[in-house]
Design a protein around this motif. Sequence first.
Motif, PDB file in Angstrom:
ATOM      1  N   ILE A  64      -4.518  -4.755  -1.656  1.00 47.08           N
ATOM      2  CA  ILE A  64      -5.162  -3.553  -2.199  1.00 47.08           C
ATOM      3  C   ILE A  64      -4.321  -2.330  -1.856  1.00 47.08           C
ATOM      4  CG2 ILE A  64      -7.183  -2.053  -1.948  1.00 47.08           C
ATOM      5  CD1 ILE A  64      -8.900  -4.512  -1.741  1.00 47.08           C
ATOM      6  N   THR A  65      -3.869  -2.276  -0.604  1.00 48.89           N
ATOM      7  CA  THR A  65      -3.020  -1.153  -0.182  1.00 48.89           C
ATOM      8  C   THR A  65      -1.781  -1.086  -1.080  1.00 48.89           C
ATOM      9  OG1 THR A  65      -3.776  -1.590   2.054  1.00 48.89           O
ATOM     10  CG2 THR A  65      -1.857  -0.151   1.833  1.00 48.89           C
ATOM     11  N   GLN A  66      -1.167  -2.242  -1.313  1.00 52.48           N
ATOM     12  CA  GLN A  66       0.051  -2.250  -2.137  1.00 52.48           C
ATOM     13  C   GLN A  66      -0.227  -1.779  -3.557  1.00 52.48           C
ATOM     14  OE1 GLN A  66       1.103  -6.328  -1.595  1.00 52.48           O
ATOM     15  NE2 GLN A  66       1.840  -5.986   0.499  1.00 52.48           N
ATOM     16  N   LEU A  67      -1.338  -2.237  -4.120  1.00 49.02           N
ATOM     17  CA  LEU A  67      -1.683  -1.838  -5.493  1.00 49.02           C
ATOM     18  C   LEU A  67      -1.854  -0.320  -5.594  1.00 49.02           C
ATOM     19  CD1 LEU A  67      -4.474  -4.253  -6.801  1.00 49.02           C
ATOM     20  CD2 LEU A  67      -2.295  -3.733  -7.910  1.00 49.02           C
ATOM     21  N   ILE A  68      -2.560   0.231  -4.615  1.00 48.06           N
ATOM     22  CA  ILE A  68      -2.825   1.677  -4.647  1.00 48.06           C
ATOM     23  C   ILE A  68      -1.525   2.448  -4.431  1.00 48.06           C
ATOM     24  CG2 ILE A  68      -4.067   3.564  -3.489  1.00 48.06           C
ATOM     25  CD1 ILE A  68      -6.351   1.541  -3.000  1.00 48.06           C
ATOM     26  N   GLU A  69      -0.716   1.970  -3.483  1.00 50.64           N
ATOM     27  CA  GLU A  69       0.559   2.656  -3.229  1.00 50.64           C
ATOM     28  C   GLU A  69       1.425   2.672  -4.485  1.00 50.64           C
ATOM     29  OE1 GLU A  69       1.044   1.896   1.586  1.00 50.64           O
ATOM     30  OE2 GLU A  69       2.123   0.590   0.176  1.00 50.64           O
ATOM     31  N   ARG A  70       1.438   1.543  -5.178  1.00 48.26           N
ATOM     32  CA  ARG A  70       2.288   1.444  -6.379  1.00 48.26           C
ATOM     33  C   ARG A  70       1.873   2.483  -7.425  1.00 48.26           C
ATOM     34  NH1 ARG A  70       1.882  -4.279  -8.259  1.00 48.26           N
ATOM     35  NH2 ARG A  70       2.400  -4.681  -6.101  1.00 48.26           N
ATOM     36  N   GLN A  71       0.576   2.693  -7.571  1.00 46.99           N
ATOM     37  CA  GLN A  71       0.094   3.624  -8.609  1.00 46.99           C
ATOM     38  C   GLN A  71       0.166   5.074  -8.169  1.00 46.99           C
ATOM     39  OE1 GLN A  71      -1.976   2.946 -11.608  1.00 46.99           O
ATOM     40  NE2 GLN A  71      -1.552   0.760 -11.593  1.00 46.99           N
ATOM     41  N   VAL A  72      -0.080   5.305  -6.886  1.00 45.22           N
ATOM     42  CA  VAL A  72      -0.250   6.704  -6.449  1.00 45.22           C
ATOM     43  C   VAL A  72       1.052   7.329  -5.955  1.00 45.22           C
ATOM     44  CG1 VAL A  72      -1.436   8.166  -4.754  1.00 45.22           C
ATOM     45  CG2 VAL A  72      -2.701   6.370  -5.938  1.00 45.22           C
ATOM     46  N   THR A  73       1.899   6.545  -5.325  1.00 46.22           N
ATOM     47  CA  THR A  73       3.112   7.127  -4.732  1.00 46.22           C
ATOM     48  C   THR A  73       3.935   7.947  -5.738  1.00 46.22           C
ATOM     49  OG1 THR A  73       3.108   5.288  -3.187  1.00 46.22           O
ATOM     50  CG2 THR A  73       5.103   6.613  -3.244  1.00 46.22           C
ATOM     51  N   PRO A  74       4.120   7.486  -6.972  1.00 44.63           N
ATOM     52  CA  PRO A  74       4.917   8.294  -7.912  1.00 44.63           C
ATOM     53  C   PRO A  74       4.316   9.671  -8.198  1.00 44.63           C
ATOM     54  CG  PRO A  74       4.564   6.070  -8.767  1.00 44.63           C
ATOM     55  CD  PRO A  74       3.705   6.209  -7.573  1.00 44.63           C
ATOM     56  N   LEU A  75       3.049   9.851  -7.915  1.00 41.65           N
ATOM     57  CA  LEU A  75       2.402  11.138  -8.211  1.00 41.65           C
ATOM     58  C   LEU A  75       2.490  12.127  -7.060  1.00 41.65           C
ATOM     59  CD1 LEU A  75      -0.872   9.637  -9.725  1.00 41.65           C
ATOM     60  CD2 LEU A  75       1.134  10.453 -10.971  1.00 41.65           C
ATOM     61  N   LEU A  76       2.954  11.652  -5.903  1.00 38.55           N
ATOM     62  CA  LEU A  76       2.978  12.537  -4.732  1.00 38.55           C
ATOM     63  C   LEU A  76       4.122  13.532  -4.842  1.00 38.55           C
ATOM     64  CD1 LEU A  76       2.402   9.909  -1.870  1.00 38.55           C
ATOM     65  CD2 LEU A  76       0.700  11.369  -2.983  1.00 38.55           C
ATOM     66  N   ASP A  77       3.894  14.700  -4.265  1.00 37.71           N
ATOM     67  CA  ASP A  77       4.959  15.700  -4.214  1.00 37.71           C
ATOM     68  C   ASP A  77       5.782  15.496  -2.956  1.00 37.71           C
ATOM     69  OD1 ASP A  77       4.069  16.960  -6.552  1.00 37.71           O
ATOM     70  OD2 ASP A  77       2.474  17.948  -5.397  1.00 37.71           O
TER      71      ASP A  77
END
Length: 355
Positions: A56-69
């Motif tokens: 679950i952590t990996q799935l969320i990281e994959r989707q959210v990390t590109p949006l971080l500043d």
Amino acid sequence: MARSEQIRSIVSQIPDPELERSFGDLRMLSDVVMDGTAIVVRIELPTPAYPAPERITQLIERQVTPLLDAGQSLRVEITSRVRGKDAGGRVGLKVHNIIAVGSGKGGVGKSTVAASLACGLHTMGCRVGLMDADVYGPSIPHMMNAKGRPGATEIQDSQGNKIVRMEPIDVGGLKLMSMGFFIEEGQSVVWRGPMLHKALTQFLSDTQWGELDYLIIDLPPGTGDVSLTLSQLVGLAGAVIVCTPQQVALLDAIKAVDMYQKVNVPLLGFVENMSGEIFGRGGARKVAGELKIPFLGEIPMEGCIREYCDRGQIMQMLTEDNPSRDALLNMCRQVAMQVVRELVRSPAGPVLEIL
Ligand SMILES: Nc1ncnc2c1ncn2[C@@H]1O[C@H](COP(=O)(O)OP(=O)(O)OP(=O)(O)O)[C@@H](O)[C@H]1O
Ligand SMILES: [Mg+2]
């Protein structure tokens, strides 16, 4: 800066890898908050037995990390809380999920599987009770090395009336009730059917179980009597059918499927026990596939399982390093997840609600 609302909406749409519905729909996304420069996503698993939550952590990281500043970080916090319906029914139990363990045939390892399931879920941090519904041949006290006679305790009901309740035998926080605690070892119980019904009713309603995440019920071999009684008294999350891989045992398991369907007990699936060289392996998985019933795991035929059972050390079998532990823990996870799948599927919509 990526804002928490934006992240919330993205995470809520990610499908859970086990349940194949979105975190939002399943109410598993409990919060998204800012902590300094970190975005914290809080996920609540429906059971601590959830397998490999790091996915679950990996799935969320994959989707959210590109949006971080630049300078912003992501932290996924995972907790768990056992979900379930109010299973207590007419007898007023405070139990989220009641799981019956049965089979079509005697001696296939029901009690071993039931006790392992209880111990496994207990070691994962759940509040668990184990009820021995085999009134004529109780084996749970021996397998759990539990002795003593359940005490009586007086409590007040909601109207202020005093009522007497039996205290379950406590083994390191795991609560046990069995006819074996009321008879001397080697004695037998000779009863007519209505007495059996009464004993089971008392085990459920007159025992001070307290609040439980799971109540595991070890069924006796054979007929549907006990299952019928149980299904009338409480709302079972479902039944696990234990079978060995031989053809004859599988035919009995198919009969058991029919029996549970007749008494309206949902089927959680098959567990294949004693798989290996002697009886073969894979038969239960194949039959489960043909009957479109979930397959909940294979437990190998292992000398150490019989030894742990004989010594009354089922809890140790689930915690100590031994050749059967992984298969047993995997079975516990599969059963717990199947209970969640049944909950999610039920017609009331996203029902991951607590009592
Ligand atoms: N996977 C296994 N490997 C080796 N021995 C096992 C295994 N599973 C169970 N046993 C042994 O088989 C015997 C029967 O198991 P158990 O008492 O759990 O069966 P049961 O289905 O509950 O029987 P009954 O129908 O009498 O209630 C026990 O001695 C147990 O230790
Ligand atoms: Mg048994």
